[in-house]
Write a protein that holds these residues in place. Structure first.
Motif, PDB file in Angstrom:
ATOM      1  N   THR A   1       0.834  -1.195   0.000  1.00 53.61           N
ATOM      2  CA  THR A   1       0.000   0.000   0.000  1.00 53.61           C
ATOM      3  C   THR A   1       0.873   1.251   0.000  1.00 53.61           C
ATOM      4  OG1 THR A   1      -0.182  -0.022   2.417  1.00 53.61           O
ATOM      5  CG2 THR A   1      -1.876  -1.182   1.180  1.00 53.61           C
ATOM      6  N   ILE A   2       0.283   2.341  -0.516  1.00 51.65           N
ATOM      7  CA  ILE A   2       1.032   3.572  -0.767  1.00 51.65           C
ATOM      8  C   ILE A   2       0.389   4.722  -0.012  1.00 51.65           C
ATOM      9  CG2 ILE A   2       1.723   5.217  -2.561  1.00 51.65           C
ATOM     10  CD1 ILE A   2       1.319   2.842  -4.567  1.00 51.65           C
ATOM     11  N   VAL A   3       1.204   5.503   0.689  1.00 51.46           N
ATOM     12  CA  VAL A   3       0.732   6.719   1.344  1.00 51.46           C
ATOM     13  C   VAL A   3       1.418   7.910   0.680  1.00 51.46           C
ATOM     14  CG1 VAL A   3       0.576   7.985   3.521  1.00 51.46           C
ATOM     15  CG2 VAL A   3       0.412   5.478   3.513  1.00 51.46           C
ATOM     16  N   PRO A   4       0.694   8.701  -0.127  1.00 51.75           N
ATOM     17  CA  PRO A   4       1.312   9.872  -0.743  1.00 51.75           C
ATOM     18  C   PRO A   4       1.450  10.989   0.287  1.00 51.75           C
ATOM     19  CG  PRO A   4      -0.745   9.208  -1.856  1.00 51.75           C
ATOM     20  CD  PRO A   4      -0.720   8.529  -0.532  1.00 51.75           C
ATOM     21  N   GLN A   5       2.477  11.774   0.143  1.00 54.28           N
ATOM     22  CA  GLN A   5       2.715  12.862   1.094  1.00 54.28           C
ATOM     23  C   GLN A   5       3.301  14.083   0.397  1.00 54.28           C
ATOM     24  OE1 GLN A   5       6.046  13.092   4.279  1.00 54.28           O
ATOM     25  NE2 GLN A   5       4.362  12.092   5.342  1.00 54.28           N
ATOM     26  N   GLY A   6       2.775  15.268   0.750  1.00 56.11           N
ATOM     27  CA  GLY A   6       3.354  16.520   0.253  1.00 56.11           C
ATOM     28  C   GLY A   6       4.172  17.143   1.368  1.00 56.11           C
ATOM     29  N   GLY A   7       3.705  18.280   1.888  1.00 57.79           N
ATOM     30  CA  GLY A   7       4.423  18.951   2.963  1.00 57.79           C
ATOM     31  C   GLY A   7       4.160  18.344   4.328  1.00 57.79           C
ATOM     32  N   ASN A   8       3.269  17.389   4.382  1.00 61.01           N
ATOM     33  CA  ASN A   8       2.901  16.720   5.651  1.00 61.01           C
ATOM     34  C   ASN A   8       2.443  17.724   6.697  1.00 61.01           C
ATOM     35  OD1 ASN A   8       2.421  14.573   7.359  1.00 61.01           O
ATOM     36  ND2 ASN A   8       4.556  14.365   8.019  1.00 61.01           N
ATOM     37  N   THR A   9       1.602  18.663   6.260  1.00 59.99           N
ATOM     38  CA  THR A   9       1.058  19.659   7.192  1.00 59.99           C
ATOM     39  C   THR A   9      -0.434  19.450   7.440  1.00 59.99           C
ATOM     40  OG1 THR A   9       0.532  21.197   5.406  1.00 59.99           O
ATOM     41  CG2 THR A   9       2.711  21.414   6.425  1.00 59.99           C
ATOM     42  N   GLY A  10      -0.981  18.346   6.951  1.00 57.66           N
ATOM     43  CA  GLY A  10      -2.423  18.097   7.091  1.00 57.66           C
ATOM     44  C   GLY A  10      -2.841  17.988   8.548  1.00 57.66           C
ATOM     45  N   LEU A  11      -4.109  18.286   8.789  1.00 65.01           N
ATOM     46  CA  LEU A  11      -4.616  18.306  10.154  1.00 65.01           C
ATOM     47  C   LEU A  11      -5.547  17.128  10.428  1.00 65.01           C
ATOM     48  CD1 LEU A  11      -5.267  22.151  10.427  1.00 65.01           C
ATOM     49  CD2 LEU A  11      -3.370  20.836  11.382  1.00 65.01           C
TER      50      LEU A  11
ATOM     51  N   THR B   1       2.373  21.782   0.321  1.00 63.58           N
ATOM     52  CA  THR B   1       2.590  21.728  -1.123  1.00 63.58           C
ATOM     53  C   THR B   1       1.256  21.825  -1.858  1.00 63.58           C
ATOM     54  OG1 THR B   1       2.361  19.325  -1.209  1.00 63.58           O
ATOM     55  CG2 THR B   1       4.582  20.209  -0.833  1.00 63.58           C
ATOM     56  N   ILE B   2       1.313  22.281  -3.086  1.00 63.75           N
ATOM     57  CA  ILE B   2       0.080  22.449  -3.859  1.00 63.75           C
ATOM     58  C   ILE B   2      -0.572  21.082  -4.129  1.00 63.75           C
ATOM     59  CG2 ILE B   2       1.277  22.498  -6.101  1.00 63.75           C
ATOM     60  CD1 ILE B   2      -1.929  24.465  -5.084  1.00 63.75           C
ATOM     61  N   GLY B   3       0.231  20.038  -4.228  1.00 65.67           N
ATOM     62  CA  GLY B   3      -0.355  18.708  -4.404  1.00 65.67           C
ATOM     63  C   GLY B   3      -1.207  18.309  -3.210  1.00 65.67           C
ATOM     64  N   GLY B   4      -0.679  18.571  -2.013  1.00 66.72           N
ATOM     65  CA  GLY B   4      -1.450  18.301  -0.802  1.00 66.72           C
ATOM     66  C   GLY B   4      -2.666  19.206  -0.703  1.00 66.72           C
ATOM     67  N   ASN B   5      -2.504  20.471  -1.097  1.00 66.52           N
ATOM     68  CA  ASN B   5      -3.637  21.390  -1.096  1.00 66.52           C
ATOM     69  C   ASN B   5      -4.766  20.873  -1.976  1.00 66.52           C
ATOM     70  OD1 ASN B   5      -1.335  24.207  -1.298  1.00 66.52           O
ATOM     71  ND2 ASN B   5      -2.135  23.221   0.531  1.00 66.52           N
TER      72      ASN B   5
END
Lengths: 485, 485
Positions: B68-78, B144-148
């Motif tokens: 399984t895969i966990v994508p991550q951008g800036g890892n600032t999610g709440l 990151t814009i991807g995470g946004n």
């Protein structure tokens, strides 16, 4: 005359909506042929439910009997997406009886309406409450908001307010299993899972049936001004657009471009409309400025913009409408182009979009290409330049057999235009949708990955393939839908 | 120390992105715990691809090995949506190396960037080209814009420009099968099939991986003014919002509300910030007016608006920032509320939305309910009132054991608040998403029909369930993802 007893499906439909609202006899042509009369099918029955629950009951009846369903609103679509095929087996589900405004929430700036509400009536309900519902398009007197959403309609105000999609916050949908999804939220922010709303919007009735929607309202501007400018080239029109964005910001609510030949057709067939400034200019632009302050303020801003444009050379001459009557007159000229085209004779319509920056090159190259390939061709270019959306239409040569021309050349012209669109990273359907008219073309211009994802979604949400088959995605069975002529 | 040979999956990942970009040793905690440190997992490997093709190769490797895969951008999610679970079997796919601005198209008002581009750098690239990219939120220096896009981020400018979704025209996505969907269109209108873009936006990495996006740019306003107003009630704040919409139109780019207790915490912990007007008023509002004409024009409009509001009684006192420094100071007070909350001690965060019209009743009822049910509770109310989005946070009682309070009461408080939200037709996650933090709650507040449609889509696009399992939708297997503490 003997009458056979109704089939079990018809009986189930009668039970769902009442016998009076299951039409199987008499003249059903208004439901069976499309707006431009390119297709004429035959419905098993026209069913007119009055509520989401009745729509759900109709769908469940069709599921039980394996009947396919064609949802229909005002039947004004331009892509042959809402008429039955010729098999006489499809159930035509008309949403027209579901035409109520359910609620206006002024402080939330939302209005909730049923799918069958005529766009003009929706605009009127918003206005009566003191607000603006900005979706506006030529068919607004007959099209329904459900159809607008199912096709993600565009129109003349997209440069400021977006397409139907951007105006919608929530939906009520009957799924292909005959369940009601009550998603009529009036929220501006709701990140609780996948965006089902936008999946149904623009899916042309192939995934489920939109029965109601909660839509955005806007404050009514204090003033709306319209200007008409002659521009020396398409590049100048693009430059003027950039200037208008910078100067007017969100005040820029309309930006239409019209080619000289398109306007000459209006002038020829409707001389009383008195088309301004077109004789000395290859292109004219219609600009609209909405202002929340005052008419005087709007006029001052507008005149400054046009002065700068005149000085910079991207405008050669311009007029600002003095009053509402003049403004309506200018818009009426723009809206008369398709009518003038029809007066002139048969023609081929396109509804393409291109990144705004590439439109000048696209038009120059494609005009030259068609002139080379199709002797005598006449191009009727106009459209919503603010959105990169051109109705790049093709009129048959002046003195030939237009019918033969269309028969022999339509497919080739479409391919020439669509291939040029693809080279410029554009879309072969900007605002009209795919319907059955372009379903066979789509695989040539959409990536295989995207089509695979779309087919996966279709299979997941409508595994029996009962919802508007043959629209958007082609079917492998015989249900080609609408059979465009 | 002996080293075991790499597993076949690790070898395949090394082949996909190069051994230097497959991290399996050393301190990986920055990737493994979430922003608020509510969860700490362990990754099989952290993989850092540099292109969409490399992302696709990583996904294909994981598919081949059932990882399984966990994508991550800036890892600032709440919402605990981008860290691995504790099994040590998940591949953490970081998009951070994909941070290029690929293109700016000024005439088309678009910018194309890779998913790992930091939001602030994206804003900067837009500004350098003379335009505005309006998405703005507290984490913009690291997110990151991807995470946004994956979480459909909101922020402070939504009242005018919408969420991340409304700012995006096209996407490049790697599917769960490891194919690249090249959907990087810069078109404002494109009705050629199902809206895949908006399906991936907000799906939190559970359907595929966003690798790049084409986004809307806006002209930069000539002036931006900020005001701070004391209002006598939440209803008065709603009335002021309606007035601001009517007077400023799209010029209204920010409308934040802040409760007295929230501001008193800022005043207590950061007295140097000098919070204005809050001592005599239950609520304060921060308004922002962007103007395309001039600062003088903006100021005149803003002062007229506030005068009308003072006369009408929906504002009791107000200040307009004299310059940019003062304006930034006012915004800084607003943005310091979460920090002041943290200084004050442990607290429970909510991110809810309610139709704007119902917010006064919601706040009155829910304040009273919590005061009744949870003795000593302290409510930190603030948020983006213009979007109906409140961060209706709960601070532990003043002199108790805050840790014990959270342990004993958090779940009950969440239920009380979410049930109240549901009664007012709101959302339990306005802008932060579901992640694994709210995945178990979602089935209680989302209709079974909607969840069924979502599960159907998930099954269609990710049949093996490899993409960020346990996020948004709960899984039946043990993969609960992130294990929030």
């Amino acid at each position: 005359m003997t009458m056979s007893p109704p089939s079990p499906l018809i009986e189930a439909l009668q039970q769902a909506v009442g016998a009076a609202h299951v039409l199987t006899e008499g003249d059903l042509s208004a439901y069976e042929h499309d707006w431009r009369r390119r297709a004429r099918g035959r419905a098993l029955a026209v069913v007119r439910p009055a509520s989401a629950e009745q729509v759900a009951a109709v769908v469940r009846a069709c599921v039980a009997h394996g009947a396919t369903i064609v949802p229909q609103g005002g039947n004004t679509g331009l892509a042959v997406g809402s008429v039955p095929d010729e098999t006489g087996t499809q159930v035509l589900l008309s949403l027209r009886r579901m035409d109520k405004v359910r609620a206006v929430d002024a402080a939330n700036l939302t209005i909730t309406v049923e799918a069958g509400c005529i766009l003009q009536n929706l605009q009127g309900a918003a206005e009566a409450a003191g607000y603006l519902f900005p979706l506006s398009l030529a068919a607004e007197g007959s099209c329904t908001i459900g159809g607008n959403l199912a096709t993600n309609a565009g129109g003349t105000q997209v440069v400021r307010y977006g397409n139907a999609r951007e105006l919608c916050l929530g939906l009520e949908v009957v799924t292909a299993q005959g369940e009601v999804w009550s998603g009529l939220t009036g929220l501006r922010k709701d990140n609780t899972g996948y965006d089902l709303r936008d999946l149904y919007i623009g899916s042309e009735g192939t995934l489920g049936i939109i029965t109601a929607a909660t839509l955005k309202l806007y404050p009514r501007p204090a003033a709306k001004l319209t200007a008409w400018a002659a521009v020396p080239s398409m590049q100048a029109a693009v430059d003027l657009l950039g200037l208008a964005h910078a100067r007017l910001g969100a005040g820029l609510t309309g930006f239409e471009v019209m080619g000289q030949f398109a306007l000459s057709l209006v002038d020829k067939h409707y001389p009383q409309l008195r088309v301004p400034l077109f004789k000395e200019s290859p292109w004219c632009v219609l600009l609209e400025n909405s202002d929340h302050e005052s008419e005087a303020h709007a006029r001052a801003l507008f005149e400054q913009l046009l002065e700068t444009a005149l000085e910079g050379g991207c405008v050669t001459d311009a007029v600002v409408a003095e009053n509402l009557t003049q403004a309506k007159g200018l818009w009426h000229i723009r809206e008369s182009i398709p009518l003038a085209q029809a007066e002139e004779g048969l023609n081929i319509k396109h509804d393409i979009s291109i990144p705004v920056s590439r439109i000048p090159a696209f038009v120059e190259e494609t005009d030259a290409l068609l002139a080379r390939e199709i002797p005598g061709v006449r191009l009727v270019d106009f459209g919503h330049l603010g959105d990169g959306n051109l109705h790049y239409n093709v009129q048959a040569p002046e003195h030939g057999d237009a019918k033969a021309f269309l028969r022999d050349e339509e497919d080739r012209i479409n391919t020439l235009v669509f291939d040029a669109v693809a080279r410029h990273e554009g879309s072969i359907s900007a605002e009209h949708g795919i319907g059955s008219l372009k379903a066979a073309k789509l695989p040539h211009y959409k990536s295989a990955v995207a089509l695979g994802l779309m087919r996966g979604i279709k299979q997941a949400l409508d595994p029996q393939g009962l919802m508007n088959p043959g629209r958007v995605l082609t079917t492998d069975s015989t249900g080609t839908g609408g059979n465009p002529r």
